[in-house]
Motif scaffolding. Structure first.
Motif, mmCIF file in Angstrom:
data_model
loop_
_atom_site.group_PDB
_atom_site.id
_atom_site.type_symbol
_atom_site.label_atom_id
_atom_site.label_comp_id
_atom_site.label_asym_id
_atom_site.label_seq_id
_atom_site.Cartn_x
_atom_site.Cartn_y
_atom_site.Cartn_z
ATOM 1 N N ASN A 1 37.384 45.163 15.172
ATOM 2 C CA ASN A 1 38.251 43.936 14.276
ATOM 3 C C ASN A 1 37.353 43.404 12.893
ATOM 4 O OD1 ASN A 1 38.602 43.293 16.435
ATOM 5 N ND2 ASN A 1 37.162 41.713 17.270
ATOM 6 N N GLY A 2 38.158 45.046 12.169
ATOM 7 C CA GLY A 2 37.869 44.507 10.985
ATOM 8 C C GLY A 2 36.756 45.128 10.802
ATOM 9 N N GLY A 3 35.959 44.697 9.365
ATOM 10 C CA GLY A 3 34.872 45.273 8.493
ATOM 11 C C GLY A 3 35.054 46.459 7.425
ATOM 12 N N ASN A 4 34.198 46.721 7.370
ATOM 13 C CA ASN A 4 34.356 48.157 6.299
ATOM 14 C C ASN A 4 32.384 48.680 5.849
ATOM 15 O OD1 ASN A 4 31.836 46.523 3.895
ATOM 16 N ND2 ASN A 4 33.697 45.467 4.230
ATOM 17 N N HIS A 5 32.670 50.185 4.937
ATOM 18 C CA HIS A 5 31.768 50.336 4.707
ATOM 19 C C HIS A 5 31.458 51.148 3.220
ATOM 20 C CE1 HIS A 5 33.886 54.282 5.436
ATOM 21 N NE2 HIS A 5 32.894 54.216 4.907
ATOM 22 N N THR A 6 30.324 50.813 3.073
ATOM 23 C CA THR A 6 29.864 51.983 1.476
ATOM 24 C C THR A 6 29.979 53.579 1.645
ATOM 25 O OG1 THR A 6 29.538 50.102 1.012
ATOM 26 C CG2 THR A 6 28.788 51.728 -0.553
ATOM 27 N N ALA A 7 30.915 53.725 1.292
ATOM 28 C CA ALA A 7 31.223 55.479 1.340
ATOM 29 C C ALA A 7 29.616 55.749 0.661
ATOM 30 C CB ALA A 7 32.007 56.678 0.879
ATOM 31 N N SER A 8 28.954 55.478 -0.350
ATOM 32 C CA SER A 8 28.338 56.369 -0.939
ATOM 33 C C SER A 8 27.156 55.961 -0.476
ATOM 34 C CB SER A 8 28.129 55.813 -2.363
ATOM 35 O OG SER A 8 28.017 54.169 -2.591
ATOM 36 N N THR A 9 26.705 54.161 0.409
ATOM 37 C CA THR A 9 25.257 54.103 0.749
ATOM 38 C C THR A 9 24.735 54.598 2.346
ATOM 39 O OG1 THR A 9 26.519 52.556 0.930
ATOM 40 C CG2 THR A 9 25.057 53.012 -1.193
ATOM 41 N N GLY A 10 26.173 54.700 2.732
ATOM 42 C CA GLY A 10 26.621 54.415 4.610
ATOM 43 C C GLY A 10 26.171 53.149 4.714
ATOM 44 N N ASN A 11 25.672 52.197 3.904
ATOM 45 C CA ASN A 11 26.129 50.927 4.657
ATOM 46 C C ASN A 11 27.334 50.463 5.280
ATOM 47 O OD1 ASN A 11 22.603 50.597 4.020
ATOM 48 N ND2 ASN A 11 23.757 49.625 1.447
ATOM 49 N N PHE A 12 27.030 49.527 6.738
ATOM 50 C CA PHE A 12 28.258 48.801 7.023
ATOM 51 C C PHE A 12 27.976 47.565 7.797
ATOM 52 C CE2 PHE A 12 25.986 51.044 10.555
ATOM 53 C CZ PHE A 12 26.319 49.835 11.450
ATOM 54 N N SER A 13 29.304 46.695 8.185
ATOM 55 C CA SER A 13 29.286 46.093 8.530
ATOM 56 C C SER A 13 30.613 45.754 9.327
ATOM 57 C CB SER A 13 29.750 44.101 7.430
ATOM 58 O OG SER A 13 29.874 43.423 8.506
ATOM 59 N N TYR A 14 30.559 46.167 10.690
ATOM 60 C CA TYR A 14 31.836 45.970 11.837
ATOM 61 C C TYR A 14 31.976 44.304 12.589
ATOM 62 C CZ TYR A 14 33.076 50.559 9.778
ATOM 63 O OH TYR A 14 33.339 51.402 9.075
ATOM 64 N N GLY A 15 33.164 43.829 12.321
ATOM 65 C CA GLY A 15 33.439 42.910 13.617
ATOM 66 C C GLY A 15 33.485 44.056 14.604
ATOM 67 N N VAL A 16 33.201 43.214 16.266
ATOM 68 C CA VAL A 16 33.224 43.645 17.254
ATOM 69 C C VAL A 16 33.673 42.895 18.315
ATOM 70 C CG1 VAL A 16 31.845 45.715 16.529
ATOM 71 C CG2 VAL A 16 31.256 43.483 17.607
ATOM 72 N N GLU A 17 34.412 43.280 19.390
ATOM 73 C CA GLU A 17 34.435 42.445 20.399
ATOM 74 C C GLU A 17 34.261 43.477 22.009
ATOM 75 O OE1 GLU A 17 39.626 43.554 21.184
ATOM 76 O OE2 GLU A 17 38.907 42.172 19.780
ATOM 77 N N GLY A 18 33.954 43.105 22.792
ATOM 78 C CA GLY A 18 33.324 43.875 24.380
ATOM 79 C C GLY A 18 33.150 42.302 25.468
ATOM 80 N N PHE A 19 31.893 43.266 25.697
ATOM 81 C CA PHE A 19 31.364 42.598 27.276
ATOM 82 C C PHE A 19 30.134 43.397 26.741
ATOM 83 C CE2 PHE A 19 35.358 44.027 28.324
ATOM 84 C CZ PHE A 19 36.199 43.108 29.078
ATOM 85 N N ARG A 20 28.983 41.734 26.944
ATOM 86 C CA ARG A 20 27.832 41.909 27.647
ATOM 87 C C ARG A 20 27.261 42.489 28.588
ATOM 88 N NH1 ARG A 20 23.849 38.242 25.966
ATOM 89 N NH2 ARG A 20 22.213 39.875 27.603
ATOM 90 N N PHE A 21 26.448 43.104 28.746
ATOM 91 C CA PHE A 21 26.307 43.898 30.207
ATOM 92 C C PHE A 21 24.507 44.084 30.655
ATOM 93 C CE2 PHE A 21 25.962 48.085 27.481
ATOM 94 C CZ PHE A 21 24.607 47.967 27.553
ATOM 95 N N LYS A 22 24.819 43.720 32.358
ATOM 96 C CA LYS A 22 23.512 43.216 32.526
ATOM 97 C C LYS A 22 22.653 44.318 33.636
ATOM 98 C CE LYS A 22 23.733 38.368 30.410
ATOM 99 N NZ LYS A 22 24.031 36.990 31.158
ATOM 100 N N ASN A 23 21.693 44.749 33.783
ATOM 101 C CA ASN A 23 21.255 45.362 35.072
ATOM 102 C C ASN A 23 22.877 46.137 35.536
ATOM 103 O OD1 ASN A 23 18.890 43.654 35.101
ATOM 104 N ND2 ASN A 23 20.296 42.203 36.177
ATOM 105 N N GLY A 24 23.004 47.067 34.281
ATOM 106 C CA GLY A 24 23.735 48.016 34.192
ATOM 107 C C GLY A 24 24.972 48.111 34.991
#
Length: 443
Positions: free
Chosen positions: A371-394
């Protein structure tokens, strides 16, 4: 499709450029047709069609270079267009690195445009009625379930034909013809908590018969329902598994960083990386542009033949994407313009899918979307919003939302621990399920 008359205009443009004083020229003739049928809640919402035909010409003249395009394909109009293009180039600054690629490096076997088998011979038989029927067939009927109610179903069925011909003054002739059939759908459900949750899915194929639209709606609905009542897992370092449908989000910055333009402008975190171990040994990326599938092409925009060899091998950078112009500016041998159909090799073994990787990782976070976010091409630093799930014990547990991943791509990819065997073949980038250790999540 490109007809004899269309081809004649491309040949005329090339001939006219040389007559007007160009040293060399390259002409690209493109034709495309896109038909779209959109549905809303199981009914036709809109129908649209887009037709495009154009010529672009790259002019090399007087030690100078320029690129121009027109959609007016008539004999007098083409001649006048090319004459103005050559005159315009004469007023530009000299550029000693502009030239056509070496003839030996260009593709010789893309003659019909159908060599890769990406054209559906049934395409000409398509009709508006047939497209509407295909779009409506994909709509689903269940509207309610336990704890949810479907409040919106938005679908889109699309048929596309793309045909391209490249000619140049050194005798190059390349053609690529491709059809695409796609269906996408977004489901929105109302949960028992009053929240609205969406799920999206799509499928694509180069031939109509291979497109399976029936499961799209069910998959999108299942993803919407699974996303209900998300939790915040809390900040910390987690093992991150990234689903194959969205994993290319993390690969694209690497491919961009290998671009000759980015390297030459020092706008890349991979400057000086050629031949060096920059990533985990689990990362090997092969170019499969010569294998049939979305994104596959036998040649790039200059007509240079696409190779079949590693881009990154065992974490070692094997090549930059360097076109003819950048090779002169950088003093390096040219390769080709960009990754066309990059594919990640499985690691550490074949046969791993998402669930097998989750089971192997034990605990962590499964990312199913960004969900959105960006990265800096010259350094490779990034920050991205994410969605998904926790997983536990596989096993997959509760959904998560409102979280960010932050870091640096060099560190992230050095922490790659699993590469699955489950890429989605309908995508141009063949990126399977991936797993990384010690990823920073912020809640």
């Amino acid at each position: 499709m490109i007809e004899k008359e269309d081809r004649r205009y491309a040949e005329l443009a090339l001939e006219s450029a040389l007559k007007e004083g160009a040293t060399d020229a390259r002409v690209t003739l493109s034709k495309s047709q896109t038909d779209i049928v959109s549905t809303l809640d199981g009914e036709i919402d809109s129908v649209s069609e887009c037709l495009d035909r154009s010529i672009s010409i790259s002019v090399f003249a007087f030690g100078r270079f320029g690129t121009f395009s027109t959609d007016k394909l008539e004999e007098d109009a083409v001649k006048a267009f090319v004459k103005r293009a050559v005159q315009a180039v004469s007023g530009l600054a000299p550029d000693p690195f502009r030239r056509l690629p070496e003839r030996a490096a260009t593709e010789r076997n893309a003659v019909s445009g159908r060599e890769l088998g990406l054209y559906d011979e049934d395409y000409p038989d398509s009709t508006p009625e047939r497209r509407r029927k295909k779009a409506l067939e994909a709509s689903i009927t269940p509207r309610k379930g336990e704890g949810w109610e479907l409040i919106s179903e938005e679908g889109e069925y699309c048929e596309t034909l793309e045909d391209e011909l490249i000619l140049d003054s050194q005798g190059l002739e390349c053609r690529h013809t491709e059809t695409s059939f796609e269906y996408s759908v977004e489901m929105t459900v109302l949960g028992a908590d009053g929240g609205r949750y969406t799920g999206f899915w799509w499928e694509a194929a180069s031939d109509r018969k291979s497109l399976d639209t029936a499961a799209c709606g069910e998959t999108a609905l299942r993803r919407a329902v699974a996303a209900m009542n998300p939790q915040n897992a809390g900040s910390g370092k987690y093992t991150m598994v990234v689903e194959n449908d969205c994993a290319s989000k993390l690969l694209s910055p690497i491919l961009h960083a290998l671009s000759g333009y980015a390297i030459q402008q020092s706008d890349s975190f991979l400057v000086g990386s050629l031949g060096r171990q920059m990533f985990s040994e689990a990362l090997t990326i092969d170019e499969r542009g010569r294998e049939s599938g979305p994104g596959a092409r036998l040649f790039d925009s200059e007509g240079v033949a696409t190779p079949s060899d590693p881009i990154i091998e065992g974490g070692v950078v094997r090549k930059y994407f360097i076109n003819t112009y950048m090779s002169g500016k950088m003093g390096m041998s040219p390769t080709y313009e960009e990754a066309l159909r990059p594919a990640l090799r499985p690691w550490p073994e074949k046969g791993l899918d998402r669930d097998a990787i989750i089971a192997a990782c034990g605990d962590g976070i499964l990312v199913t979307g960004f969900n959105g976010g960006n990265h800096t091409a010259s350094t490779g630093n990034f920050s991205y919003g994410v969605e998904g799930f926790r997983f536990k014990n596989g096993r997959i547990a509760e959904p998560i939302d409102g979280m960010l991943i932050t870091g640096n791509f060099l560190t992230l990819w050095k922490n790659l621990i699993y590469v699955g065997s489950d890429p989605r073949e309908c995508l141009a980038k063949l990126v399977p399920t991936l797993a990384f250790k010690d990823v920073d999540f912020a809640g």
